[in-house]
Design an enzyme around this catalytic site. Structure first.
Site, PDB file in Angstrom:
ATOM      1  N   SER A 176       2.823  -6.661   3.426  1.00 56.60           N
ATOM      2  CA  SER A 176       2.397  -7.223   2.143  1.00 56.60           C
ATOM      3  C   SER A 176       3.531  -7.387   1.140  1.00 56.60           C
ATOM      4  CB  SER A 176       1.293  -6.356   1.542  1.00 56.60           C
ATOM      5  OG  SER A 176       1.709  -5.021   1.427  1.00 56.60           O
ATOM      6  N   HIS A 204      -3.105 -10.268   4.851  1.00 59.59           N
ATOM      7  CA  HIS A 204      -2.329 -11.427   4.385  1.00 59.59           C
ATOM      8  C   HIS A 204      -2.161 -12.502   5.451  1.00 59.59           C
ATOM      9  CE1 HIS A 204      -1.239  -9.391   0.640  1.00 59.59           C
ATOM     10  NE2 HIS A 204      -1.212  -8.295   1.385  1.00 59.59           N
ATOM     11  N   LYS A 236      -8.072 -12.346  -0.713  1.00 60.36           N
ATOM     12  CA  LYS A 236      -6.781 -13.054  -0.713  1.00 60.36           C
ATOM     13  C   LYS A 236      -7.033 -14.514  -0.292  1.00 60.36           C
ATOM     14  CE  LYS A 236      -4.781  -8.557   0.173  1.00 60.36           C
ATOM     15  NZ  LYS A 236      -4.620  -8.118  -1.228  1.00 60.36           N
TER      16      LYS A 236
HETATM   17  C1  LIG Z   1      -2.196  -5.109   3.632  1.00 60.61           C
HETATM   18  C2  LIG Z   1      -3.283  -4.818   2.651  1.00 60.61           C
HETATM   19  N1  LIG Z   1      -4.365  -4.137   3.059  1.00 60.61           N
HETATM   20  C3  LIG Z   1      -5.368  -3.835   2.219  1.00 60.61           C
HETATM   21  C4  LIG Z   1      -5.326  -4.215   0.905  1.00 60.61           C
HETATM   22  C5  LIG Z   1      -6.462  -3.818   0.017  1.00 60.61           C
HETATM   23  O1  LIG Z   1      -7.417  -4.817  -0.008  1.00 60.61           O
HETATM   24  P1  LIG Z   1      -8.430  -4.907  -1.242  1.00 60.61           P
HETATM   25  O2  LIG Z   1      -7.664  -5.548  -2.355  1.00 60.61           O
HETATM   26  O3  LIG Z   1      -9.560  -5.743  -0.755  1.00 60.61           O
HETATM   27  O4  LIG Z   1      -8.829  -3.505  -1.580  1.00 60.61           O
HETATM   28  C6  LIG Z   1      -4.224  -4.945   0.427  1.00 60.61           C
HETATM   29  C7  LIG Z   1      -4.092  -5.414  -0.956  1.00 60.61           C
HETATM   30  O5  LIG Z   1      -4.920  -5.522  -1.791  1.00 60.61           O
HETATM   31  C8  LIG Z   1      -3.185  -5.250   1.327  1.00 60.61           C
HETATM   32  O6  LIG Z   1      -2.110  -5.919   0.901  1.00 60.61           O
END
Ligand SMILES: Cc1ncc(COP(=O)(O)O)c(C=O)c1O
Length: 395
Positions: A176, A204, A236
């Site tokens: 990320s 992502h 996203k």
């Molecule tokens: C790789 C990754 N996993 C999980 C999440 C968490 O997802 P959420 O925003 O739906 O809690 C994020 C960022 O928000 C992320 O970048």
């Protein structure tokens, strides 16, 4: 005096690590109003430009009229409604997995999945650059927790050799903060050979990678045996909210029984599931969004390399510019903002010390002109930084 919060806050400020929240006074998008200023933004994760799409909004409004607003209860009580169920079925088809389970957020999907699958006596192995939610999940699980070197199958293999109990290997699909892809074919081969289970969080990658937007598993052509546990988020590229886990019938039933962050929380508003059903359709059908994004990525990388900027090995819309120190990242971000461009600085502890960066994200709603404007602003901002701020070296 048990808590000295002001000292902690002062320390964070002194280290240039203090966070503040930009106040967004517009719908999410490319041209936004933030803290009273009109800015061209390169920092949201709405990669396909669906968060504010009229058809997605219409689906959400119609969903609220039909199903009301609140989920009203947890899924196991009486909060699992028809739109949630329909979305789960559509996500199973989309991911080519037998079943999918809708969760309220990616953070909870990761916490719930890891803690439901491993515990005391087991092992969880994670890439050292995994998202915070995955690292937190590993720690919370009570399993033996170890982090292997970034994307390094040999480092993973040596840990797999020492693993005990059920072994879960966990990686981001697209990292990320760096934008690079997990070296999944090699990591999956090591994991399968040694009897572990691979869990991929492709928050992502979904929507951006693969001809149909099926993410990193579609990109590499990996099936259920390679990646038995697949997580995606909906906030996203899908442009809505929530997350899902896809896998076998047994995996999903186990999560329904044992994943506490699934069981003990109110279901997401059903109208959000209605909106996601529409954005899933657009994400699959409107291939032009992915190809336009690829054009923008190419345009940005060529231009940024021409400016001598240090980019990362990323084929995705996440295009960080490595700056080094936190104060330099803040200064460059401020200099861009003076030129009407919003790119947020990312600092430790979100990224390792000495690797502060500007995380540029591109979006299908950007035009080639927007990218040209960003590149011009970057050139001018770099020239305007005080001398000691100019170096592009990696500190
Ligand atoms: C790789 C990754 N996993 C999980 C999440 C968490 O997802 P959420 O925003 O739906 O809690 C994020 C960022 O928000 C992320 O970048």
């Amino acid at each position: 005096m048990p808590f000295d919060l002001s000292a902690r806050l002062a320390e964070r400020r002194a280290a240039h690590l203090y966070r503040r929240r930009p106040l967004l006074d517009a719908p999410q998008g490319v041209r936004v109003r933030v803290d009273g200023e009109e800015l061209l933004a390169f920092c949201n994760n709405d990669y396909l430009g669906l968060a504010n799409h009229p058809e997605v909004i219409d689906a959400f409004v119609a969903g609220a009229q039909r199903w009301g607003v609140g989920g009203g209860a947890s899924h196991l009580v009486v909060g699992h409604s028809a739109p949630h169920h329909e979305l789960e079925e559509a996500l199973a088809v989309f991911t080519r997995r037998p079943r999918a389970l809708l969760m309220s957020s990616g953070y909870m999907a990761n916490l719930g999945t890891v803690t439901a699958l491993v515990g005391q006596g087991d092992t969880v192995l994670e890439d050292r650059l995994n998202h915070a939610s995955l690292l937190d999940a590993g720690l919370l699980s009570g399993a033996r927790f170890s982090r292997y070197l970034h994307n390094d199958p040999a480092s993973l293999a040596s840990r797999l050799d020492k693993a005990t109990g059920n072994t879960l290997v966990v990686t981001d699909g697209v990292f990320s903060m760096d934008g690079d892809l997990a070296n999944l074919q090699a990591l999956c081969a090591q994991t399968r050979q040694r009897g572990g289970w691979m869990m991929v969080d492709d928050a992502h990658g979904f929507g951006c990678l693969g001809a149909q937007g099926g993410g990193i598993v579609e990109h590499y052509g990996l099936g259920l045996d390679d990646v038995p546990v697949l997580v995606g988020t909906l906030g996203k590229a899908f442009g809505t909210a929530g997350a899902f886990v896809a896998g076998s019938e047994e995996l999903i039933e186990s999560l329904i029984q044992f994943a506490r962050p699934y069981i003990y929380t109110t279901s997401q508003p059903p109208a959000v599931a209605c909106a996601t059903l529409k954005s899933l359709q657009l994400l699959r059908e409107e291939q032009w969004r992915r190809s336009h994004l690829q054009q923008l990525i190419k345009r940005f990388r060529t231009g940024a390399a021409g400016l001598g900027l240090q980019l990362m090995d990323s084929p995705t819309p996440i295009q960080p510019i490595l700056v080094g120190s936190s104060d330099r990242a803040l200064a460059l971000s401020a200099a861009l903002r003076e030129r009407g461009i919003l790119v947020t600085p990312i600092r430790p502890p979100t990224v390792p010390r000495g690797t502060a960066r500007l995380r540029v994200t591109l979006c299908a709603a950007h035009s080639e002109d927007d990218v040209a404007q960003l590149l011009q602003a970057l050139e001018a901002a770099l020239a305007a930084l005080p001398d000691e701020e100019k170096s592009h070296e990696h500190h």
